[in-house]
Design an enzyme around this catalytic site. Structure first.
Site, mmCIF file in Angstrom:
data_model
loop_
_atom_site.group_PDB
_atom_site.id
_atom_site.type_symbol
_atom_site.label_atom_id
_atom_site.label_comp_id
_atom_site.label_asym_id
_atom_site.label_seq_id
_atom_site.Cartn_x
_atom_site.Cartn_y
_atom_site.Cartn_z
ATOM 1 N N TYR A 26 0.725 -1.145 -0.021
ATOM 2 C CA TYR A 26 -0.044 -0.056 -0.078
ATOM 3 C C TYR A 26 0.814 1.385 -0.128
ATOM 4 O O TYR A 26 0.327 2.325 0.045
ATOM 5 C CB TYR A 26 -0.907 -0.012 1.229
ATOM 6 C CG TYR A 26 -1.874 -1.188 1.241
ATOM 7 C CD1 TYR A 26 -2.944 -1.091 0.327
ATOM 8 C CD2 TYR A 26 -1.913 -2.139 2.199
ATOM 9 C CE1 TYR A 26 -3.867 -2.540 -0.051
ATOM 10 C CE2 TYR A 26 -2.865 -3.262 2.074
ATOM 11 C CZ TYR A 26 -3.768 -3.354 1.315
ATOM 12 O OH TYR A 26 -4.607 -4.201 1.164
ATOM 13 N N ALA A 80 -11.497 -3.357 2.189
ATOM 14 C CA ALA A 80 -11.991 -4.915 2.365
ATOM 15 C C ALA A 80 -13.679 -4.763 2.218
ATOM 16 O O ALA A 80 -13.978 -5.880 1.503
ATOM 17 C CB ALA A 80 -11.643 -5.370 3.775
ATOM 18 N N HIS A 83 -14.864 -6.292 -1.365
ATOM 19 C CA HIS A 83 -15.166 -7.759 -1.540
ATOM 20 C C HIS A 83 -16.491 -8.346 -0.818
ATOM 21 O O HIS A 83 -16.486 -9.497 -0.989
ATOM 22 C CB HIS A 83 -13.909 -8.474 -1.176
ATOM 23 C CG HIS A 83 -12.605 -7.730 -1.841
ATOM 24 N ND1 HIS A 83 -12.529 -7.445 -3.232
ATOM 25 C CD2 HIS A 83 -11.647 -6.882 -1.212
ATOM 26 C CE1 HIS A 83 -11.585 -6.636 -3.223
ATOM 27 N NE2 HIS A 83 -10.840 -6.722 -1.999
ATOM 28 N N ASP A 90 -25.507 -0.757 -2.731
ATOM 29 C CA ASP A 90 -26.896 -0.747 -2.875
ATOM 30 C C ASP A 90 -26.905 1.008 -2.426
ATOM 31 O O ASP A 90 -27.745 1.706 -2.897
ATOM 32 C CB ASP A 90 -27.614 -1.370 -1.941
ATOM 33 C CG ASP A 90 -28.102 -2.841 -2.456
ATOM 34 O OD1 ASP A 90 -27.611 -2.954 -3.756
ATOM 35 O OD2 ASP A 90 -28.657 -3.504 -1.653
ATOM 36 N N GLU A 101 -14.771 4.200 -7.852
ATOM 37 C CA GLU A 101 -13.950 3.286 -7.302
ATOM 38 C C GLU A 101 -12.303 3.377 -7.316
ATOM 39 O O GLU A 101 -11.861 3.127 -8.429
ATOM 40 C CB GLU A 101 -14.646 1.713 -7.285
ATOM 41 C CG GLU A 101 -13.796 0.698 -6.643
ATOM 42 C CD GLU A 101 -14.397 -0.648 -6.740
ATOM 43 O OE1 GLU A 101 -15.204 -0.775 -7.772
ATOM 44 O OE2 GLU A 101 -13.742 -1.536 -6.407
ATOM 45 N N HIS A 103 -8.479 1.991 -6.093
ATOM 46 C CA HIS A 103 -7.584 0.861 -4.834
ATOM 47 C C HIS A 103 -6.296 1.292 -5.169
ATOM 48 O O HIS A 103 -5.795 1.571 -6.537
ATOM 49 C CB HIS A 103 -7.811 -0.561 -5.409
ATOM 50 C CG HIS A 103 -9.151 -0.887 -5.094
ATOM 51 N ND1 HIS A 103 -9.832 -0.887 -4.067
ATOM 52 C CD2 HIS A 103 -10.365 -1.057 -6.069
ATOM 53 C CE1 HIS A 103 -11.193 -1.475 -4.056
ATOM 54 N NE2 HIS A 103 -11.430 -1.605 -5.414
ATOM 55 N N LEU A 104 -5.539 1.291 -4.227
ATOM 56 C CA LEU A 104 -4.049 1.601 -3.999
ATOM 57 C C LEU A 104 -3.187 0.535 -5.028
ATOM 58 O O LEU A 104 -2.670 0.705 -5.484
ATOM 59 C CB LEU A 104 -3.594 1.897 -2.574
ATOM 60 C CG LEU A 104 -3.972 2.797 -1.993
ATOM 61 C CD1 LEU A 104 -3.886 2.696 -0.409
ATOM 62 C CD2 LEU A 104 -3.007 4.076 -2.329
ATOM 63 N N SER A 105 -3.815 -0.826 -4.473
ATOM 64 C CA SER A 105 -3.146 -2.035 -4.984
ATOM 65 C C SER A 105 -3.952 -2.430 -6.190
ATOM 66 O O SER A 105 -4.986 -2.085 -6.305
ATOM 67 C CB SER A 105 -2.810 -3.114 -3.948
ATOM 68 O OG SER A 105 -4.354 -3.507 -3.501
ATOM 69 N N ARG A 114 -10.016 -11.171 -3.879
ATOM 70 C CA ARG A 114 -9.931 -9.583 -3.939
ATOM 71 C C ARG A 114 -10.190 -9.204 -5.483
ATOM 72 O O ARG A 114 -10.368 -8.230 -5.796
ATOM 73 C CB ARG A 114 -8.519 -9.159 -3.801
ATOM 74 C CG ARG A 114 -8.319 -9.200 -2.304
ATOM 75 C CD ARG A 114 -6.768 -8.335 -2.147
ATOM 76 N NE ARG A 114 -6.500 -8.780 -0.859
ATOM 77 C CZ ARG A 114 -6.552 -8.483 0.245
ATOM 78 N NH1 ARG A 114 -7.585 -7.433 0.374
ATOM 79 N NH2 ARG A 114 -5.997 -8.929 1.392
HETATM 80 C C1 DQA Z 1 -7.519 -1.987 -0.877
HETATM 81 C C2 DQA Z 1 -7.548 -3.206 -1.552
HETATM 82 C C3 DQA Z 1 -8.502 -4.120 -0.705
HETATM 83 O O1 DQA Z 1 -8.452 -5.633 -1.419
HETATM 84 C C4 DQA Z 1 -8.282 -4.104 0.686
HETATM 85 O O2 DQA Z 1 -8.725 -4.754 1.395
HETATM 86 C C5 DQA Z 1 -7.935 -2.767 1.146
HETATM 87 C C6 DQA Z 1 -6.936 -1.995 0.252
HETATM 88 C C7 DQA Z 1 -6.555 -1.065 -1.755
HETATM 89 O O3 DQA Z 1 -6.442 0.203 -1.567
HETATM 90 O O4 DQA Z 1 -5.660 -1.617 -2.553
HETATM 91 O O5 DQA Z 1 -8.069 -2.504 2.562
HETATM 92 O O6 DQA Z 1 -8.933 -1.201 -1.489
#
Ligand code: DQA
Length: 146
Positions: A26, A80, A83, A90, A101, A103-105, A114
């Site tokens: 992260y 998290a 997932h 909703d 949306e 995500h860092l990763s 994931r």
């Molecule tokens: C996340 C990826 C999710 O799978 C994980 O549970 C996170 C961070 C990300 O920003 O990469 O908490 O959303």
């Protein structure tokens, strides 16, 4: 500033631990430091941002429900809950304002569980895998939706 020009940036569980939480995945920036970069870009783009984090699904749902009263779009890293949360999906659908949306990763290069996002079907789009840039790209995408 008109609510249309305001963007809500939401962060889900454990993102308060950024900086010390699995930095190899992260990164080393704290949520506060990421927030500074988001605010700097928001200024450049001429929008206002609020950046909130919660470890509680119910609190996130409540914020999303209220969002259309004050914001024109949402950028969300559901962490998290990506997932697992039909409730957040909703709430985004019900809110009826565009959500991006982030995500860092890269969630598609990690564990199998994931690879599915409950949020993606309610979002305008998803940006995953670019570290802090995911938020900045997400903000740019959200501004385009206003
Ligand atoms: C996340 C990826 C999710 O799978 C994980 O549970 C996170 C961070 C990300 O920003 O990469 O908490 O959303």
């Amino acid at each position: 500033m008109a609510k249309k020009q305001r963007i809500l940036v939401l962060n889900g569980p454990n993102l308060n631990l950024l900086g010390k939480r699995q930095p190899e995945i992260y990164g080393r920036l704290t949520l506060e430091q990421i927030g500074k970069k988001i605010r700097a870009l928001a200024k450049e783009l001429g929008v206002e941002v609020e950046i909130w984090q919660s470890n509680s699904e119910g609190e996130l749902v409540g914020w999303i429900q209220e969002a259309p009263k004050a914001f024109g779009a949402i950028v969300i890293n559901p962490a998290a809950y990506t997932h697992s949360s039909v409730a957040i999906r909703d709430a985004i659908t019900a809110a009826g304002i565009p959500a991006v949306e982030v995500h860092l990763s890269n969630i598609y290069r990690r564990e199998e569980f994931r690879k599915h996002s409950y949020i993606a079907g309610a979002a305008v789009g998803q940006i995953s895998g670019f570290g802090v840039q995911s938020y900045l790209l997400g903000l740019r995408a959200a501004v385009e939706q206003l």
